[in-house]
Structures are given as C-alpha cells and as structure tokens.
Design a protein around this motif. Sequence first.
Motif, PDB file in Angstrom:
ATOM      1  N   ASP A 120      -0.261  61.502 -37.187  1.00 14.43           N
ATOM      2  CA  ASP A 120      -1.274  62.421 -36.659  1.00 14.43           C
ATOM      3  C   ASP A 120      -2.574  61.710 -36.291  1.00 14.43           C
ATOM      4  N   LYS A 121      -2.790  60.524 -36.857  1.00  6.87           N
ATOM      5  CA  LYS A 121      -4.024  59.793 -36.587  1.00  6.87           C
ATOM      6  C   LYS A 121      -3.914  58.885 -35.368  1.00  6.87           C
ATOM      7  N   PHE A 122      -2.689  58.674 -34.894  1.00  8.58           N
ATOM      8  CA  PHE A 122      -2.507  57.810 -33.727  1.00  8.58           C
ATOM      9  C   PHE A 122      -3.034  58.501 -32.486  1.00  8.58           C
ATOM     10  N   HIS A 123      -3.631  57.715 -31.618  1.00  6.01           N
ATOM     11  CA  HIS A 123      -4.132  58.245 -30.357  1.00  6.01           C
ATOM     12  C   HIS A 123      -3.106  57.967 -29.257  1.00  6.01           C
ATOM     13  N   ARG A 124      -3.085  58.825 -28.285  1.00  4.73           N
ATOM     14  CA  ARG A 124      -2.214  58.636 -27.134  1.00  4.73           C
ATOM     15  C   ARG A 124      -2.693  57.409 -26.358  1.00  4.73           C
ATOM     16  N   LEU A 125      -1.769  56.581 -25.940  1.00  8.80           N
ATOM     17  CA  LEU A 125      -2.101  55.388 -25.165  1.00  8.80           C
ATOM     18  C   LEU A 125      -2.740  55.811 -23.849  1.00  8.80           C
ATOM     19  N   GLU A 126      -3.905  55.249 -23.561  1.00 13.19           N
ATOM     20  CA  GLU A 126      -4.550  55.591 -22.296  1.00 13.19           C
ATOM     21  C   GLU A 126      -3.672  55.097 -21.153  1.00 13.19           C
ATOM     22  N   GLY A 127      -3.452  55.950 -20.184  1.00 14.96           N
ATOM     23  CA  GLY A 127      -2.587  55.606 -19.054  1.00 14.96           C
ATOM     24  C   GLY A 127      -1.128  55.937 -19.308  1.00 14.96           C
TER      25      GLY A 127
END
Length: 144
Positions: free
Chosen positions: A115-122
């Motif tokens: 839940d703490k991971f961010h979506r990879l930009e792009g």
Amino acid sequence: LDHLPESMQATVRSRLRKAYQEADAAKALKALQKLAAELERDYPQAANSLREGLDETLTVYRLGLSGTLRRSLATTNPLESVNSQFRTHAQNVKRWTNGMQVLRWLASASLFLEDKFHRLEGYRDLLQLQAALRSREAPQAIAK
C-alpha cells in the motif's frame, strides 16, 4: 558528484543533466565520455564513478523510450526507495537462520508495504517498453 569539490559540483551536475537529456543515446554517451575524460586527471574517482555502469544507464535511451517512463527508468530512485522500505521493515530481525527465512520475510514485507508503494511515473507507457524489449529479443532469438 560526491567525488568533486563543491565548487565544481554545480557545473558537472549541469553537464550531466544536459547529456542525459539528449534524445540520441550515442550523443549522450559521447558527452558523458568526454566529461569523464576531462575529470580523469584531477578527479579520477569521479571519472571512474561516471564510467561505472555507463552503458547500463543509457539502456532506456537505446530502447527508444520517451517522456516520463524514460525519466523514471533512467534513475535508481524507485529501487532505492523500495530497498529502503524493506530495510526499515527488516531492521528488527537480528539473526537470519537461512536464506529461505530471508525470502519469506521479503515476501511478507512486500505484502505489508504494498500500500505504500507509489505507481511508477510513466506507467501508461509500459506497453511501449514491452514492445521495445520484444523487438530487441527477436534478433537474438533468430541468431541462436
């Protein structure tokens, strides 16, 4: 940059950014090699650091990726962030009994930290990456 005096860091940082903003991997490589050659005499550690993994850092350029995904994959920040989160999660383990325990702990940490991971930009351009990797794979498969 850590191998350079503070008075030079801004200039070298600017040249690094300019090289990595090149659209063509060959031009970027040439600019980075030139910078390393200039640093070699007075700052050999900085030159070696720049040369270390130089081809790997330009891989996303050779794949023809563009925009945000290229910028995201051209840095180690996402991996360093994940590694930092794993390190924080596992810091209370004082003694690992074996490699399987480490793998189980990492799997558990992955679920906990998900839940703490961010979506990879792009991320929307991942299909472009997949196609680029497949096109690189095909000639190698034929050669075998």
